[in-house]
Scaffold this motif. Structure first.
Motif, short mmCIF file in Angstrom:
data_model
loop_
_atom_site.label_atom_id
_atom_site.label_comp_id
_atom_site.label_asym_id
_atom_site.label_seq_id
_atom_site.Cartn_x
_atom_site.Cartn_y
_atom_site.Cartn_z
N TRP A 97 0.84 -1.21 0.00
CA TRP A 97 0.00 0.00 0.00
C TRP A 97 0.88 1.26 0.00
O TRP A 97 0.65 2.17 -0.81
CB TRP A 97 -0.94 -0.01 1.22
N LEU A 98 1.86 1.31 0.89
CA LEU A 98 2.73 2.48 0.94
C LEU A 98 3.50 2.67 -0.36
O LEU A 98 3.61 3.79 -0.86
CB LEU A 98 3.72 2.36 2.11
N GLY A 99 4.03 1.58 -0.90
CA GLY A 99 4.78 1.67 -2.15
C GLY A 99 3.92 2.18 -3.30
O GLY A 99 4.39 2.94 -4.15
N ALA A 100 2.67 1.76 -3.31
CA ALA A 100 1.77 2.19 -4.39
C ALA A 100 1.24 3.59 -4.15
O ALA A 100 1.38 4.47 -5.01
CB ALA A 100 0.61 1.20 -4.52
N TYR A 101 0.64 3.84 -3.00
CA TYR A 101 -0.10 5.08 -2.78
C TYR A 101 0.74 6.23 -2.24
O TYR A 101 0.25 7.35 -2.14
CB TYR A 101 -1.34 4.80 -1.92
N GLU A 102 1.98 5.98 -1.92
CA GLU A 102 2.93 7.06 -1.62
C GLU A 102 4.06 7.05 -2.65
O GLU A 102 4.93 7.91 -2.61
CB GLU A 102 3.52 6.91 -0.21
#
Length: 157
Positions: A97-102
């Protein structure tokens, strides 16, 4: 190794379905405008990045399922011979999630970073959806390996 990949992909696809239920609930409750996989596919298809395109809903769902299955296969491979408990699955999913959405989603100008998203409910819904994905993934991979998780170790000998 092939069995690991197939089990992981199957667990990842099943986990993506559970995750999608959270995402749909978030959209229906008004916390999240639209589904991120649809926005990603819309931006990837020819034409204006922000305008609806034919087939984007189906392609978005297929891409999401494929990404979830691929991530599940990677998880099964990474945890081979080790435990794949729920905390590990949740941590793995939150890193995705962090890699994608940040990371790559805002870098490609598809959606704003989660930390600056004007749709304040979207980051919460998507984080919760990834927690569901990770927990379901860990449980499914463990179940497919056998209750004690040693099934694969015996196969490798």
């Amino acid at each position: 190794m092939i069995r690991q990949l197939v089990r992981g992909a199957t667990a990842g696809a099943l986990s993506t379905l559970a995750m999608s239920a959270v995402m749909l609930a978030g959209q229906k409750s008004g916390l999240m405008p639209g589904q991120p996989p649809k926005h990603i596919v819309r931006a990837a298809l020819p034409g204006h990045r922000q305008r609806p395109k034919p087939g984007e809903r189906v392609l978005g769902a297929a891409a999401h399922l494929g990404f979830g299955a691929t991530s599940g296969a990677a998880f099964a491979l990474l945890t081979r011979g080790r435990g794949s408990g729920v905390p590990l699955g949740v941590g793995y999913a939150l890193l995705i999630w962090l890699g994608a959405y940040e990371g790559w989603v805002p870098a490609l100008n598809i959606l704003p970073p989660a930390s600056r998203d004007p749709a304040r409910g979207r980051p919460v819904v998507m984080a919760a959806a990834h927690v569901v994905y990770g927990a379901t993934l860990a449980l499914a991979v463990r179940a497919m390996r056998g209750a004690d998780g040693r099934h694969d170790e015996k196969e490798e000998r």
